[in-house]
Design a protein around this motif. Structure first.
Motif, PDB file in Angstrom:
ATOM      1  N   GLN B 123       0.842  -1.200   0.000  1.00 20.94           N
ATOM      2  CA  GLN B 123       0.000   0.000   0.000  1.00 20.94           C
ATOM      3  C   GLN B 123       0.877   1.250   0.000  1.00 20.94           C
ATOM      4  OE1 GLN B 123      -3.837   0.039   1.185  1.00 20.94           O
ATOM      5  NE2 GLN B 123      -3.465   1.791  -0.177  1.00 20.94           N
ATOM      6  N   MET B 124       1.929   1.180   0.800  1.00 16.92           N
ATOM      7  CA  MET B 124       2.812   2.344   0.937  1.00 16.92           C
ATOM      8  C   MET B 124       3.508   2.689  -0.379  1.00 16.92           C
ATOM      9  SD  MET B 124       4.641   3.247   4.293  1.00 16.92           S
ATOM     10  CE  MET B 124       5.236   1.619   4.653  1.00 16.92           C
ATOM     11  N   VAL B 125       3.864   1.653  -1.153  1.00 13.27           N
ATOM     12  CA  VAL B 125       4.532   1.935  -2.432  1.00 13.27           C
ATOM     13  C   VAL B 125       3.510   1.993  -3.579  1.00 13.27           C
ATOM     14  CG1 VAL B 125       6.694   0.899  -1.661  1.00 13.27           C
ATOM     15  CG2 VAL B 125       5.046  -0.497  -2.937  1.00 13.27           C
ATOM     16  N   GLY B 126       2.217   1.948  -3.226  1.00 20.94           N
ATOM     17  CA  GLY B 126       1.165   2.121  -4.222  1.00 20.94           C
ATOM     18  C   GLY B 126       0.976   0.943  -5.160  1.00 20.94           C
ATOM     19  N   LEU B 127       1.255  -0.270  -4.675  1.00 17.77           N
ATOM     20  CA  LEU B 127       1.155  -1.423  -5.568  1.00 17.77           C
ATOM     21  C   LEU B 127       0.318  -2.558  -4.978  1.00 17.77           C
ATOM     22  CD1 LEU B 127       4.748  -1.686  -7.054  1.00 17.77           C
ATOM     23  CD2 LEU B 127       2.646  -1.140  -8.282  1.00 17.77           C
ATOM     24  N   LEU B 128      -0.607  -2.190  -4.098  1.00 18.83           N
ATOM     25  CA  LEU B 128      -1.407  -3.228  -3.459  1.00 18.83           C
ATOM     26  C   LEU B 128      -2.146  -4.086  -4.484  1.00 18.83           C
ATOM     27  CD1 LEU B 128      -2.274  -4.480  -0.843  1.00 18.83           C
ATOM     28  CD2 LEU B 128      -4.087  -2.765  -0.640  1.00 18.83           C
ATOM     29  N   GLU B 129      -2.570  -3.467  -5.596  1.00 21.96           N
ATOM     30  CA  GLU B 129      -3.346  -4.230  -6.591  1.00 21.96           C
ATOM     31  C   GLU B 129      -2.461  -5.222  -7.356  1.00 21.96           C
ATOM     32  OE1 GLU B 129      -2.405  -1.148  -7.021  1.00 21.96           O
ATOM     33  OE2 GLU B 129      -1.757  -0.882  -9.101  1.00 21.96           O
ATOM     34  N   LYS B 130      -1.147  -5.140  -7.169  1.00 22.19           N
ATOM     35  CA  LYS B 130      -0.254  -6.075  -7.857  1.00 22.19           C
ATOM     36  C   LYS B 130       0.196  -7.224  -6.952  1.00 22.19           C
ATOM     37  CE  LYS B 130       0.121  -3.861 -11.830  1.00 22.19           C
ATOM     38  NZ  LYS B 130      -0.498  -4.428 -13.042  1.00 22.19           N
ATOM     39  N   ALA B 131      -0.429  -7.348  -5.786  1.00 23.48           N
ATOM     40  CA  ALA B 131       0.022  -8.341  -4.795  1.00 23.48           C
ATOM     41  C   ALA B 131       0.139  -9.738  -5.382  1.00 23.48           C
ATOM     42  CB  ALA B 131      -0.928  -8.349  -3.604  1.00 23.48           C
ATOM     43  N   ASN B 132      -0.778 -10.093  -6.271  1.00 18.78           N
ATOM     44  CA  ASN B 132      -0.783 -11.455  -6.797  1.00 18.78           C
ATOM     45  C   ASN B 132      -0.136 -11.582  -8.178  1.00 18.78           C
ATOM     46  OD1 ASN B 132      -1.996 -12.946  -4.637  1.00 18.78           O
ATOM     47  ND2 ASN B 132      -3.866 -11.792  -5.093  1.00 18.78           N
ATOM     48  N   ALA B 133       0.474 -10.503  -8.647  1.00 19.69           N
ATOM     49  CA  ALA B 133       1.212 -10.587  -9.913  1.00 19.69           C
ATOM     50  C   ALA B 133       2.582 -11.202  -9.650  1.00 19.69           C
ATOM     51  CB  ALA B 133       1.368  -9.195 -10.512  1.00 19.69           C
ATOM     52  N   TYR B 134       3.246 -11.606 -10.720  1.00 19.64           N
ATOM     53  CA  TYR B 134       4.623 -12.092 -10.605  1.00 19.64           C
ATOM     54  C   TYR B 134       5.571 -10.970 -11.011  1.00 19.64           C
ATOM     55  CZ  TYR B 134       3.111 -16.835  -9.726  1.00 19.64           C
ATOM     56  OH  TYR B 134       2.566 -17.947  -9.146  1.00 19.64           O
ATOM     57  N   PRO B 135       6.761 -10.919 -10.396  1.00 18.94           N
ATOM     58  CA  PRO B 135       7.669  -9.791 -10.622  1.00 18.94           C
ATOM     59  C   PRO B 135       7.908  -9.465 -12.096  1.00 18.94           C
ATOM     60  CG  PRO B 135       8.506 -11.150  -8.854  1.00 18.94           C
ATOM     61  CD  PRO B 135       7.289 -11.847  -9.380  1.00 18.94           C
ATOM     62  N   LEU B 136       8.096 -10.503 -12.915  1.00 19.64           N
ATOM     63  CA  LEU B 136       8.459 -10.229 -14.306  1.00 19.64           C
ATOM     64  C   LEU B 136       7.273  -9.720 -15.125  1.00 19.64           C
ATOM     65  CD1 LEU B 136      10.882 -13.210 -14.946  1.00 19.64           C
ATOM     66  CD2 LEU B 136      11.440 -10.862 -14.354  1.00 19.64           C
ATOM     67  N   GLN B 137       6.096  -9.681 -14.514  1.00 15.42           N
ATOM     68  CA  GLN B 137       4.943  -9.086 -15.194  1.00 15.42           C
ATOM     69  C   GLN B 137       4.865  -7.585 -14.927  1.00 15.42           C
ATOM     70  OE1 GLN B 137       2.056 -11.712 -13.317  1.00 15.42           O
ATOM     71  NE2 GLN B 137       1.815 -12.886 -15.205  1.00 15.42           N
ATOM     72  N   LEU B 138       5.781  -7.078 -14.104  1.00 16.85           N
ATOM     73  CA  LEU B 138       5.754  -5.663 -13.736  1.00 16.85           C
ATOM     74  C   LEU B 138       6.832  -4.886 -14.480  1.00 16.85           C
ATOM     75  CD1 LEU B 138       5.469  -5.977  -9.841  1.00 16.85           C
ATOM     76  CD2 LEU B 138       3.628  -5.956 -11.531  1.00 16.85           C
ATOM     77  N   SER B 139       6.644  -3.559 -14.543  1.00 17.69           N
ATOM     78  CA  SER B 139       7.688  -2.705 -15.118  1.00 17.69           C
ATOM     79  C   SER B 139       8.863  -2.623 -14.142  1.00 17.69           C
ATOM     80  CB  SER B 139       7.128  -1.309 -15.363  1.00 17.69           C
ATOM     81  OG  SER B 139       6.945  -0.648 -14.123  1.00 17.69           O
ATOM     82  N   GLY B 140       9.980  -2.104 -14.620  1.00 18.24           N
ATOM     83  CA  GLY B 140      11.158  -1.958 -13.761  1.00 18.24           C
ATOM     84  C   GLY B 140      10.859  -1.106 -12.532  1.00 18.24           C
ATOM     85  N   GLY B 141      10.158   0.002 -12.753  1.00 17.49           N
ATOM     86  CA  GLY B 141       9.834   0.890 -11.641  1.00 17.49           C
ATOM     87  C   GLY B 141       8.953   0.203 -10.606  1.00 17.49           C
ATOM     88  N   GLN B 142       7.999  -0.576 -11.108  1.00 20.52           N
ATOM     89  CA  GLN B 142       7.121  -1.315 -10.189  1.00 20.52           C
ATOM     90  C   GLN B 142       7.907  -2.375  -9.428  1.00 20.52           C
ATOM     91  OE1 GLN B 142       4.228  -2.539 -13.128  1.00 20.52           O
ATOM     92  NE2 GLN B 142       2.736  -1.020 -12.441  1.00 20.52           N
ATOM     93  N   GLN B 143       8.807  -3.067 -10.144  1.00 20.69           N
ATOM     94  CA  GLN B 143       9.617  -4.095  -9.468  1.00 20.69           C
ATOM     95  C   GLN B 143      10.461  -3.472  -8.358  1.00 20.69           C
ATOM     96  OE1 GLN B 143      11.615  -7.239 -11.763  1.00 20.69           O
ATOM     97  NE2 GLN B 143      10.579  -6.463 -13.569  1.00 20.69           N
ATOM     98  N   GLN B 144      11.018  -2.286  -8.649  1.00 12.14           N
ATOM     99  CA  GLN B 144      11.849  -1.660  -7.625  1.00 12.14           C
ATOM    100  C   GLN B 144      10.993  -1.216  -6.436  1.00 12.14           C
ATOM    101  OE1 GLN B 144      14.473  -1.990  -6.302  1.00 12.14           O
ATOM    102  NE2 GLN B 144      16.010  -0.740  -7.357  1.00 12.14           N
ATOM    103  N   ARG B 145       9.772  -0.790  -6.699  1.00 10.09           N
ATOM    104  CA  ARG B 145       8.884  -0.415  -5.585  1.00 10.09           C
ATOM    105  C   ARG B 145       8.528  -1.642  -4.744  1.00 10.09           C
ATOM    106  NH1 ARG B 145       4.942   2.436  -9.452  1.00 10.09           N
ATOM    107  NH2 ARG B 145       3.397   2.452  -7.782  1.00 10.09           N
ATOM    108  N   VAL B 146       8.355  -2.781  -5.395  1.00  8.55           N
ATOM    109  CA  VAL B 146       8.122  -4.022  -4.635  1.00  8.55           C
ATOM    110  C   VAL B 146       9.354  -4.338  -3.785  1.00  8.55           C
ATOM    111  CG1 VAL B 146       7.738  -6.514  -4.767  1.00  8.55           C
ATOM    112  CG2 VAL B 146       6.483  -4.983  -6.295  1.00  8.55           C
ATOM    113  N   ALA B 147      10.529  -4.170  -4.375  1.00  5.40           N
ATOM    114  CA  ALA B 147      11.758  -4.438  -3.621  1.00  5.40           C
ATOM    115  C   ALA B 147      11.844  -3.516  -2.404  1.00  5.40           C
ATOM    116  CB  ALA B 147      12.986  -4.268  -4.529  1.00  5.40           C
ATOM    117  N   ILE B 148      11.403  -2.273  -2.584  1.00  5.85           N
ATOM    118  CA  ILE B 148      11.396  -1.332  -1.451  1.00  5.85           C
ATOM    119  C   ILE B 148      10.378  -1.787  -0.404  1.00  5.85           C
ATOM    120  CG2 ILE B 148      10.841   1.046  -0.777  1.00  5.85           C
ATOM    121  CD1 ILE B 148      11.963   1.875  -3.588  1.00  5.85           C
ATOM    122  N   ALA B 149       9.216  -2.254  -0.873  1.00  7.06           N
ATOM    123  CA  ALA B 149       8.203  -2.764   0.059  1.00  7.06           C
ATOM    124  C   ALA B 149       8.746  -3.965   0.832  1.00  7.06           C
ATOM    125  CB  ALA B 149       6.940  -3.158  -0.713  1.00  7.06           C
ATOM    126  N   ARG B 150       9.482  -4.832   0.129  1.00  7.63           N
ATOM    127  CA  ARG B 150      10.077  -5.999   0.796  1.00  7.63           C
ATOM    128  C   ARG B 150      11.021  -5.556   1.909  1.00  7.63           C
ATOM    129  NH1 ARG B 150      13.353 -10.164  -2.925  1.00  7.63           N
ATOM    130  NH2 ARG B 150      14.670  -8.335  -3.242  1.00  7.63           N
TER     131      ARG B 150
END
Lengths: 229, 245
Positions: B123-150
């Motif tokens: 939620q904090m990185v604005g990607l809650l709706e991608k919770a069930n996606a796989y990393p390689l289905q995301l853009s680079g920026g989204q992947q990095q935001r997930v990494a920050i969330a992790r």
């Protein structure tokens, strides 16, 4: 060549399928079990054990399968016979094929593990995962996917290589041995061996198709495939 | 005020190549440190060596009161959130499972609670709706935001980011920087290796300029306007030329 003769040869040869598939599948199971153990030895255990594992792999990759079959059936089997233990050709064949396949499968696993980027290990380390956790949750699931096509290829090779076991007189006869019988009794060499080739091809082709299906089913979503059919 | 990260005389080598040549640094609770420097100056190696991703040859590192040693390094790593240049998500795991895995396996948090924390972080990185996606289905920026969330989900005492925007297409850089600015506002202690000058000016309490494995200039972000050393002046000129053409 007579078409009728070929069809008759086919109906005779197909009854070798159970033996051929049993040989290949049992050998594959021995191979995958022993191959995984060899991988774990190379991955986790202190030296010199990984060296011994590598020596095993090189010994079996560096000698002909037919020679290995003979060593196990006539050599080891003959030795055990003097102690009153009989090893039938089928068992000897499965063991030889399995030990041989283990060497190749160990290599398949090794290259799959090595194909995983170093950064994956580094990330697992940064997040304080233990070595076992890293292997179990990060490396293994990715390595198995990478290894899958090569593993299925190994199964296809085993189906074909199992024909070598015919030379030590496997019973019940496999596809190749039945083709031998047929050709000798009917003097129809071309039809008999072409029928054997047909049956092998159908089995192998089915395995390759199954392999593609499994690969797609377990592919990592979003992973871009190269456009190769 | 005692430091949350304290480094004394740190030296790191790759074989015979000395990469970090005696760096000392104290980072205080809540402080944001931006590390800049040309490629090969040892800044990434320095950051990585703080949690022994590269083992230092000499020096003393204390993080949150624990000296980094062979038998404490795991404990220290549990206190640090680390973000890599190339995101390094686990591609075979869903976005949410990337975040849940360390929480469950390393931090012994029950799965339900871990999933809840993971969703908060997403939620904090604005990607809650991608919770069930796989990393390689995301853009680079989204992947990095997930990494920050992790990294956030482990509730780190210190957040370390190694060139978090360097691998991104220019138009994806901003979404990651916005997230980092937001985190910075919440008072998290951060060490960031980056070349984003505007970001450094907005966020940094202190800027370190690395060169040849040493800190050659350090100070408030104002040094980026008014560098004391010729070397930093040159570096900034080049950076400026590259971004404005």
């Amino acid at each position: 060549m007579a078409l009728e003769q070929y069809v008759e040869a086919l109906t005779y040869v197909v009854w070798g399928i159970p033996t051929t598939l049993s040989l290949a599948l049992l050998a594959f199971l021995i191979g995958i079990t022993l191959g995984s153990i060899l991988l774990l030895v190379r991955f986790f255990l202190p030296k010199p054990l990984p060296w011994l594992a590598s020596a095993y792999v090189e010994a079996f990759r560096g000698t002909p399968l037919l020679v290995q079959i003979f060593i196990i059936y006539f050599g080891v089997g003959g030795y055990l016979k003097s102690y009153g233990i009989n090893i039938d050709p089928f068992t000897a064949g499965v063991i030889a094929l399995g030990l041989n396949s283990a060497a190749y499968q160990a290599e398949i696993f090794r290259s799959a593990v090595q194909a995983i980027p170093l950064e994956q290990y580094l990330t697992a380390e940064a997040y304080a995962l233990t070595k076992t956790q890293t292997f179990r949750h990060i490396i293994l699931p990715q390595a198995l996917r990478i290894a899958l096509p090569a593993l299925m290829n190994e199964l296809v090779l085993l189906i074909k290589d199992s024909s070598l076991v015919a030379v030590i007189g496997v019973t019940p006869p496999d596809i190749f041995r039945r083709a031998d019988y047929y050709s000798a009794s009917k003097f129809a060499y071309f039809e008999a061996y072409l029928a054997a080739a047909t049956v092998y091809f159908v089995l192998c082709y089915a395995m390759i198709k199954l392999s593609h299906y499994i690969e797609h089913k377990y592919a990592i979503p979003g992973y871009l495939r190269r456009g190769i059919i | 005020m005692s430091a949350i990260v304290s480094v004394r005389d740190l030296e790191v080598s790759y074989g015979n190549l000395e990469v970090v040549k005696g760096v000392s640094l104290d980072v205080h609770q809540g402080e944001k440190i931006v590390i800049m420097g040309p490629s090969g100056s040892g800044k990434s190696t320095f950051l990585r060596s703080l949690i022994w991703l590269v083992k230092p040859r000499r020096g003393r590192i204390v993080i949150d009161g624990v000296e980094v040693k062979h038998d404490t390094v795991r404990e220290v790593r549990k206190k640090v959130g680390f973000v890599f240049q190339s995101y390094n998500l686990f591609p075979h795991l869903k976005v949410i499972d990337n975040i849940v895995l360390p929480l469950v396996k390393v931090h012994d948090i029950p799965r339900d609670e871990a999933a809840e924390r993971a969703r908060e972080a997403l939620q904090m990185v604005g990607l809650l709706e991608k919770a069930n996606a796989y990393p390689l289905q995301l853009s680079g920026g989204q992947q990095q935001r997930v990494a920050i969330a992790r990294a956030l989900a482990i509730r780190p005492r210190v957040l370390m980011l190694d060139e978090p925007t360097s691998a991104l297409d220019p138009e994806l850089v901003d979404e990651v920087l916005h997230v980092l600015e937001e985190i910075a506002r919440r008072g998290t202690t951060m060490l960031i290796v980056t070349h984003e000058v505007d970001f450094a000016e907005d966020v940094a309490d202190r800027v370190l300029f690395f060169e040849g494995g040493k800190i050659v200039e350090e100070g408030p972000p104002e040094i980026l306007y008014n560098p004391k050393t010729e070397r930093l002046r040159q570096f900034l000129r080049r950076l400026h030329r590259r971004t404005t053409f």
